[in-house]
Scaffold this motif. Structure first.
Motif, PDB file in Angstrom:
ATOM      1  N   ALA A 110       0.870  -1.377   0.053  1.00 36.46           N
ATOM      2  CA  ALA A 110       0.113  -0.067   0.128  1.00 36.46           C
ATOM      3  C   ALA A 110       1.007   1.194  -0.044  1.00 36.46           C
ATOM      4  O   ALA A 110       0.439   2.255  -0.642  1.00 36.46           O
ATOM      5  CB  ALA A 110      -0.974   0.032   1.304  1.00 36.46           C
ATOM      6  N   ALA A 111       1.854   1.266   0.759  1.00 31.52           N
ATOM      7  CA  ALA A 111       2.778   2.406   0.639  1.00 31.52           C
ATOM      8  C   ALA A 111       3.403   2.565  -0.528  1.00 31.52           C
ATOM      9  O   ALA A 111       3.642   3.832  -0.943  1.00 31.52           O
ATOM     10  CB  ALA A 111       4.027   2.274   1.945  1.00 31.52           C
ATOM     11  N   ARG A 112       3.880   1.523  -1.171  1.00 31.04           N
ATOM     12  CA  ARG A 112       4.502   1.768  -2.501  1.00 31.04           C
ATOM     13  C   ARG A 112       3.468   2.252  -3.382  1.00 31.04           C
ATOM     14  O   ARG A 112       3.650   3.128  -4.297  1.00 31.04           O
ATOM     15  CB  ARG A 112       4.975   0.332  -2.949  1.00 31.04           C
ATOM     16  N   GLY A 131       2.041   7.188  -6.599  1.00 28.32           N
ATOM     17  CA  GLY A 131       0.863   7.602  -7.017  1.00 28.32           C
ATOM     18  C   GLY A 131       0.417   9.211  -6.929  1.00 28.32           C
ATOM     19  O   GLY A 131      -0.386   9.595  -7.686  1.00 28.32           O
ATOM     20  N   VAL A 132       0.762   9.548  -5.803  1.00 30.80           N
ATOM     21  CA  VAL A 132       0.523  10.822  -5.289  1.00 30.80           C
ATOM     22  C   VAL A 132       1.624  11.659  -6.237  1.00 30.80           C
ATOM     23  O   VAL A 132       2.694  11.445  -6.147  1.00 30.80           O
ATOM     24  CB  VAL A 132       0.666  11.195  -3.941  1.00 30.80           C
ATOM     25  N   ARG A 133       0.963  13.048  -6.572  1.00 34.01           N
ATOM     26  CA  ARG A 133       1.833  13.826  -7.287  1.00 34.01           C
ATOM     27  C   ARG A 133       2.334  15.094  -6.149  1.00 34.01           C
ATOM     28  O   ARG A 133       1.730  16.157  -6.092  1.00 34.01           O
ATOM     29  CB  ARG A 133       0.982  14.465  -8.501  1.00 34.01           C
ATOM     30  N   VAL A 134       3.122  14.803  -5.372  1.00 32.54           N
ATOM     31  CA  VAL A 134       3.629  15.551  -4.251  1.00 32.54           C
ATOM     32  C   VAL A 134       5.087  15.525  -4.061  1.00 32.54           C
ATOM     33  O   VAL A 134       5.764  14.200  -4.579  1.00 32.54           O
ATOM     34  CB  VAL A 134       3.013  15.035  -2.994  1.00 32.54           C
ATOM     35  N   GLY A 135       5.946  16.433  -3.890  1.00 28.42           N
ATOM     36  CA  GLY A 135       7.338  16.359  -3.922  1.00 28.42           C
ATOM     37  C   GLY A 135       7.922  15.684  -2.791  1.00 28.42           C
ATOM     38  O   GLY A 135       8.895  15.352  -2.967  1.00 28.42           O
TER      39      GLY A 135
END
Length: 496
Positions: free
Chosen positions: A420-422, A427-431
């Motif tokens: 789930a962490a991977r 998947g998130v578009r965050v820096g």
């Protein structure tokens, strides 16, 4: 009541501007000092001093620069407690939090101490017959930093140690709300042996910012602050031909999956949402609960109500005041708006009065449950001790929620599942992403920065990106032909 003046060319000066502004002690609500506010002439004086100093400092050996950096590191370390007290007094954060700020700044200084390794060039022997090619990086010249109130020691240290180590000279415009620590740091630079004019401090507001952005003698500008100002600084700076890195605001989410340890999550949500009164660009301001989470909300609310709020210099305090009365009023108004829009106030920090500090700018930890993306408390960057709880059906819905937000600074996931962490981190578009780490501020040998409206320009701050930002590359192609030898041709040169 003392007056905080500029530091230009190695000494304190009031400059030519007659404007002044109050500097409050947030815990008492009283004016502690006044600070001079620079105009264009004051900025020009600082740039002129920095330009003269660059003629020498830009040519200094790596050995000399490194010695000054090591001496500066030792002085900051030796004076860490004093720096923390200055920060706590003018910002309001508790002493332990101020100490952590100084430590994270020290880590960047230590990274900059390795500048000989960081500036090692490249060399290609015999790239063509009798021709060698090598590359190296040079300083830009005079560079500037514009920094926020929430980390008055650390964020400037994300900039000036690396810039100076690379051979540049520096003009700092700190926040006028808590300016004293910058002058103290300037005195430490001088004690470390830094030549006069290499590090300068001009205090001011928007007039000083505009003067920095327009000054033709400044090659680059670094900024950390709110998104509207970051956007303005980036486009105005670029329009003036400057290199700009501008880090903006945030709406940081912490996604809690059903398999996470609830006690661990509750403890870290409270710490990350309410530390430094929520005045961190990396603070968790939205908890996204996947599946049922009512029990967790009540546990977080219970712990929030137990946070000891008080003046920063009280060792018993866990959270101090916010920076100004206007900030407190804005935060509490947004809580009230959230309540009217349908959120449930699970822990209420409004109208908090601390005995003996009734005029201080205090607001307590607040937890709002049932928040939806349409509410003002979710859409706006509150920058205060407010945690909004949002619900999601599964991890994909949580990822979609984060990706639909205009900010992309930091995020975290609490889970015991590596899969789930991977899925989350890819998947998130965050820096900057934390896995069971709610405030994932990178170490000094990485670089700090977000995506989307949290960053303007491509360069992150400190670390390898910081070295690249404060230097520019040169490539030399050379050969030493024998006397009388010539193979000149009119065709385009190619390697042989």
């Amino acid at each position: 009541m003392g007056t905080i003046e500029h530091w230009i060319g190695g000494s304190v000066t009031a400059g030519v501007s007659s404007r002044r502004a109050p500097v409050y002690q947030p815990a008492t609500g009283q004016v502690a000092h006044e600070v001079v506010l620079a105009g264009a002439a004051d900025v020009d004086a600082a740039v002129s001093a920095a330009r003269v100093a660059f003629e020498g400092w830009g040519q200094e050996s790596l050995s000399r620069r490194t010695k000054v950096l090591f001496a500066f590191r030792e002085l900051v370390s030796r004076n860490a407690e004093k720096i923390g007290k200055i920060v706590s007094n003018e910002h309001g954060k508790v002493l332990s939090d101020a100490a952590g700020e100084v430590q994270r700044g020290l880590e960047v200084i230590e990274f900059a101490c390795g500048i000989p390794q960081l500036l090692k060039g490249s060399y290609s022997d015999q790239a063509s017959a009798g021709v060698d090619v090598f590359g190296f990086r040079e300083p830009l010249g005079v560079v500037a930093g514009i920094t926020p109130f929430n980390f008055p020691a650390m964020v400037p240290m994300w900039m000036h140690p690396i810039a100076i180590a690379c051979g540049n000279t520096f003009v700092l415009k700190p926040s006028e709300r808590d300016p004293s620590v910058s002058n103290f740091v300037a005195s430490l630079w001088r004690e470390a042996g830094l030549p006069d004019g290499v590090f300068n401090v001009v205090h001011g507001d928007h007039d000083a910012v505009d003067a920095i952005l327009k000054h033709p003698g400044i090659a680059a500008v670094s900024f950390v602050g709110s998104t509207p100002i970051a956007r303005y600084i980036y486009f105005e700076g670029v329009k003036s031909g400057k290199r700009v890195q501008a880090l903006g605001g945030a709406k940081n989410h912490a996604v809690v999956l059903p398999d996470a340890d609830p006690d661990f999550v509750a403890e870290h949500l409270v710490a990350s949402a309410f530390g430094s009164a929520g005045e961190r660009c990396m603070a968790v301001s939205a908890a996204v609960l996947v599946g049922a989470g009512d029990r967790l909300v009540e546990e977080v609310a219970s712990r929030a109500a137990e946070v000891r709020v008080g003046p920063g210099d009280d060792p018993a305090s866990e959270m101090g005041p916010v920076i100004t009365a206007a900030a407190r009023d804005r935060i509490e108004n947004l809580i009230s708006v959230g309540e009217r829009q349908g959120a449930r106030v699970a822990a209420d920090g409004r109208n908090l009065k601390i005995p003996g500090y009734e005029e201080g700018f205090f607001t307590g930890p607040t937890v709002l449950d049932g928040v939806t993306p349409e509410m003002d408390v979710y859409r706006e960057e509150i920058f205060g001790p407010v945690l909004s709880v949002v619900r999601a059906g599964d991890v994909d819905e949580a990822i979609a929620l984060i990706n639909s937000n205009p900010y992309g600074n930091g995020t975290a996931v609490f889970t015991s599942s590596g899969a789930a962490a991977r899925r989350f981190q890819r998947g998130v578009r965050v820096g900057m992403i934390g896995v069971n780490v709610p405030i994932p501020v990178p170490m000094a040998y990485y670089s700090f920065g977000g995506w989307k409206d949290s960053l303007f320009g491509q360069s992150h701050i400190y670390g390898p990106d910081g070295v690249d930002f404060y230097t520019r590359g040169k490539v030399v192609t050379q050969r030493w032909p024998s006397t009388g030898a010539s193979d000149a041709s009119l065709h385009f040169p190619t390697a042989r």
